[in-house]
Design a protein around this motif. Structure first.
Motif, mmCIF file in Angstrom:
data_model
loop_
_atom_site.group_PDB
_atom_site.id
_atom_site.type_symbol
_atom_site.label_atom_id
_atom_site.label_comp_id
_atom_site.label_asym_id
_atom_site.label_seq_id
_atom_site.Cartn_x
_atom_site.Cartn_y
_atom_site.Cartn_z
ATOM 1 N N ASP A 21 35.881 35.450 44.141
ATOM 2 C CA ASP A 21 36.065 36.183 45.398
ATOM 3 C C ASP A 21 37.383 36.940 45.394
ATOM 4 O OD1 ASP A 21 33.656 35.285 46.595
ATOM 5 O OD2 ASP A 21 34.617 33.395 47.155
ATOM 6 N N PHE A 22 38.434 36.296 44.872
ATOM 7 C CA PHE A 22 39.740 36.950 44.856
ATOM 8 C C PHE A 22 39.799 38.093 43.845
ATOM 9 C CE2 PHE A 22 41.051 33.150 47.143
ATOM 10 C CZ PHE A 22 41.907 33.703 48.088
ATOM 11 N N GLU A 23 38.999 38.024 42.806
ATOM 12 C CA GLU A 23 38.934 39.142 41.863
ATOM 13 C C GLU A 23 38.454 40.412 42.555
ATOM 14 O OE1 GLU A 23 38.012 36.762 37.660
ATOM 15 O OE2 GLU A 23 36.411 37.885 38.672
ATOM 16 N N ARG A 24 37.652 40.266 43.623
ATOM 17 C CA ARG A 24 37.166 41.420 44.377
ATOM 18 C C ARG A 24 38.137 41.853 45.468
ATOM 19 N NH1 ARG A 24 32.333 38.378 43.465
ATOM 20 N NH2 ARG A 24 32.616 37.201 45.409
ATOM 21 N N MET A 25 39.098 40.983 45.794
ATOM 22 C CA MET A 25 40.007 41.258 46.907
ATOM 23 C C MET A 25 41.339 41.844 46.455
ATOM 24 S SD MET A 25 39.197 37.708 48.933
ATOM 25 C CE MET A 25 40.544 37.825 50.084
ATOM 26 N N VAL A 26 41.886 41.312 45.360
ATOM 27 C CA VAL A 26 43.192 41.751 44.861
ATOM 28 C C VAL A 26 43.132 41.856 43.340
ATOM 29 C CG1 VAL A 26 44.570 40.797 46.756
ATOM 30 C CG2 VAL A 26 43.999 39.351 44.794
ATOM 31 N N GLU A 27 44.187 42.397 42.764
ATOM 32 C CA GLU A 27 44.246 42.542 41.305
ATOM 33 C C GLU A 27 44.627 41.195 40.682
ATOM 34 O OE1 GLU A 27 46.609 45.057 37.825
ATOM 35 O OE2 GLU A 27 46.844 45.614 39.926
ATOM 36 N N THR A 28 43.634 40.445 40.305
ATOM 37 C CA THR A 28 43.852 39.131 39.696
ATOM 38 C C THR A 28 42.608 38.756 38.903
ATOM 39 O OG1 THR A 28 44.617 36.873 40.146
ATOM 40 C CG2 THR A 28 42.933 37.747 41.619
ATOM 41 N N SER A 29 42.629 37.580 38.296
ATOM 42 C CA SER A 29 41.462 37.115 37.543
ATOM 43 C C SER A 29 41.389 35.599 37.631
ATOM 44 C CB SER A 29 41.551 37.531 36.069
ATOM 45 O OG SER A 29 42.596 36.825 35.422
ATOM 46 N N ASP A 30 40.197 35.070 37.414
ATOM 47 C CA ASP A 30 40.009 33.628 37.408
ATOM 48 C C ASP A 30 40.932 32.975 36.379
ATOM 49 O OD1 ASP A 30 38.392 31.101 37.972
ATOM 50 O OD2 ASP A 30 38.010 31.370 35.837
ATOM 51 N N GLU A 31 41.025 33.567 35.209
ATOM 52 C CA GLU A 31 41.866 33.005 34.146
ATOM 53 C C GLU A 31 43.330 32.965 34.576
ATOM 54 O OE1 GLU A 31 42.926 33.710 29.403
ATOM 55 O OE2 GLU A 31 42.001 35.300 30.578
ATOM 56 N N TRP A 32 43.798 34.033 35.184
ATOM 57 C CA TRP A 32 45.198 34.104 35.621
ATOM 58 C C TRP A 32 45.489 33.016 36.654
ATOM 59 C CZ3 TRP A 32 48.221 34.688 39.926
ATOM 60 C CH2 TRP A 32 49.544 35.093 39.731
ATOM 61 N N ILE A 33 44.593 32.851 37.629
ATOM 62 C CA ILE A 33 44.809 31.872 38.686
ATOM 63 C C ILE A 33 44.778 30.452 38.133
ATOM 64 C CG2 ILE A 33 43.923 30.941 40.859
ATOM 65 C CD1 ILE A 33 42.700 33.749 41.377
ATOM 66 N N VAL A 34 43.765 30.138 37.330
ATOM 67 C CA VAL A 34 43.618 28.775 36.801
ATOM 68 C C VAL A 34 44.774 28.422 35.878
ATOM 69 C CG1 VAL A 34 42.208 27.264 35.356
ATOM 70 C CG2 VAL A 34 41.115 28.745 37.049
ATOM 71 N N THR A 35 45.177 29.356 35.028
ATOM 72 C CA THR A 35 46.261 29.102 34.081
ATOM 73 C C THR A 35 47.563 28.784 34.785
ATOM 74 O OG1 THR A 35 45.257 30.550 32.430
ATOM 75 C CG2 THR A 35 47.596 30.063 32.176
ATOM 76 N N ARG A 36 47.840 29.487 35.880
ATOM 77 C CA ARG A 36 49.128 29.336 36.556
ATOM 78 C C ARG A 36 49.142 28.311 37.674
ATOM 79 N NH1 ARG A 36 48.580 33.859 34.157
ATOM 80 N NH2 ARG A 36 50.359 35.049 33.323
ATOM 81 N N THR A 37 47.972 28.000 38.220
ATOM 82 C CA THR A 37 47.949 27.109 39.375
ATOM 83 C C THR A 37 46.990 25.936 39.229
ATOM 84 O OG1 THR A 37 46.142 28.225 40.563
ATOM 85 C CG2 THR A 37 48.351 29.147 40.821
#
Length: 329
Positions: A21-37
């Motif tokens: 859902d956030f990939e459609r809302m802002v410039e991010t990716s599942d991999e980026w979020i999971v890796t960092r958080t």
């Protein structure tokens, strides 16, 4: 003086926001979020759903486990930084929704450390009135204060509630977690690193004003990380030292579920292996004051915390605030 937990409960709203859902809302990716958080999804309220609504469901679960009714309560303490209204307190709204009146109901705000601060408040009540029955709730709706255009913060936060019922004597039922000690601390010098200003007296709005970025969470993540790890480690060591215990005696470490990196770093600093560190941040994100009681309730539900276990709790939040507690089940 003793304080005993007779029941715990938790609740999250139905709606889920995934990393996709956030990939459609802002410039991010599942991999980026999971890796960092470590976060994969988080629950957020539906329109019109309030903090006291979430608190009500968690409270009912805790009361049921304690074998008590709402009318048995003497005190209601709600830890939150996102109450239904500035006034009345969220605890007053919760009291009404529980169908009771005439109790002592009030809020405290220590941000993500709120539940640990609430434990100390409950212990203080029980020191004076051991037969009291205290409902302690940590609840926050951080989606109401999240800027979903800020890619650095919007992926972190979710909504939820966790609750515990405490009294001054052991219960007759199976559940009995004795709160052995609580250590707390604050340092307002760090306030600019993590805050929500909009709408408060220091940043008031007038009728017709446009809500700006100041209405939402502002956080300097790297600096917050450093202080969070250091203060939670220090508080944990202090509460263990006070009881003549070491980290080897700990059966489960339950920290504020801010992100996976912080949780793992605290465990590593304390030399507590991953098997003794509870983590559910991947399912709920950072739920602020709800984080610790939700994790405690879920750890008990999953059998990760059993009778006789020593649980070490650690929390950190805006203020800065921090705290640690020891609970023997």
């Amino acid at each position: 003086m003793t304080a005993h937990i007779l029941g715990t409960g938790r609740f999250v709203p139905e709606k889920v926001l995934t990393n996709k859902d956030f990939e459609r809302m802002v410039e991010t990716s599942d991999e980026w979020i999971v890796t960092r958080t470590g976060i994969k999804e988080r629950h957020v309220v539906a329109p019109g759903q309030t903090a006291s609504d979430l608190a009500l469901q968690a409270s009912r679960q805790a009361l049921d486990e304690a074998g008590l009714t709402p009318d048995d309560l003497s005190h209601i303490i709600v830890a939150t930084c996102t109450p239904d209204t500035f006034t009345p307190a969220c605890a007053c709204h919760l009291e009404r929704k529980l169908g009771i009146s005439g109790k002592i109901a009030f809020d405290i705000n220590a941000a993500c450390s709120g539940f640990t601060f609430g434990l100390e408040q409950a212990r203080a009540v029980l020191a004076l009135h051991p037969h009291s029955k205290v409902l302690l709730v940590g609840v926050d709706i951080l989606s109401s204060r999240t800027n979903y255009e800020d890619r650095t913060t919007c992926v972190l936060f979710g909504d939820g509630a966790g609750a515990a019922v405490l009294t001054g004597a052991p219960g007759e039922r199976e559940v009995d977690g004795e709160v052995l000690d609580v250590i707390l601390g604050t340092d307002g010098n760090y306030s600019e690193l993590l805050h929500i200003k909009g709408g408060a007296s220091g940043w008031p709005y007038k009728a017709g004003d446009t809500v700006g970025p100041e209405n939402f969470i502002v956080m300097e993540g790297r600096e917050v990380y450093k202080v969070a790890v250091r203060t939670m480690e220090s508080a944990c060591r202090a509460v263990l030292d006070g009881q003549g215990l070491t980290t080897d005696d700990v059966d489960m470490l339950i920290t504020h579920q801010a992100n996976q990196r912080i949780i793992e770093a605290v465990g590593k600093k304390l030399n507590i292996d991953n098997g003794r560190v509870f983590m559910n941040v991947h399912k709920y994100g950072n739920t602020s004051a709800a984080s610790v009681p939700m994790a405690l309730a879920e750890a008990r539900e999953e059998g990760r915390v059993k009778k006789g276990d020593l649980v070490l709790v650690a929390a950190f939040g805006g203020g800065f605030t921090w705290g640690s507690a020891l609970i023997r089940f």
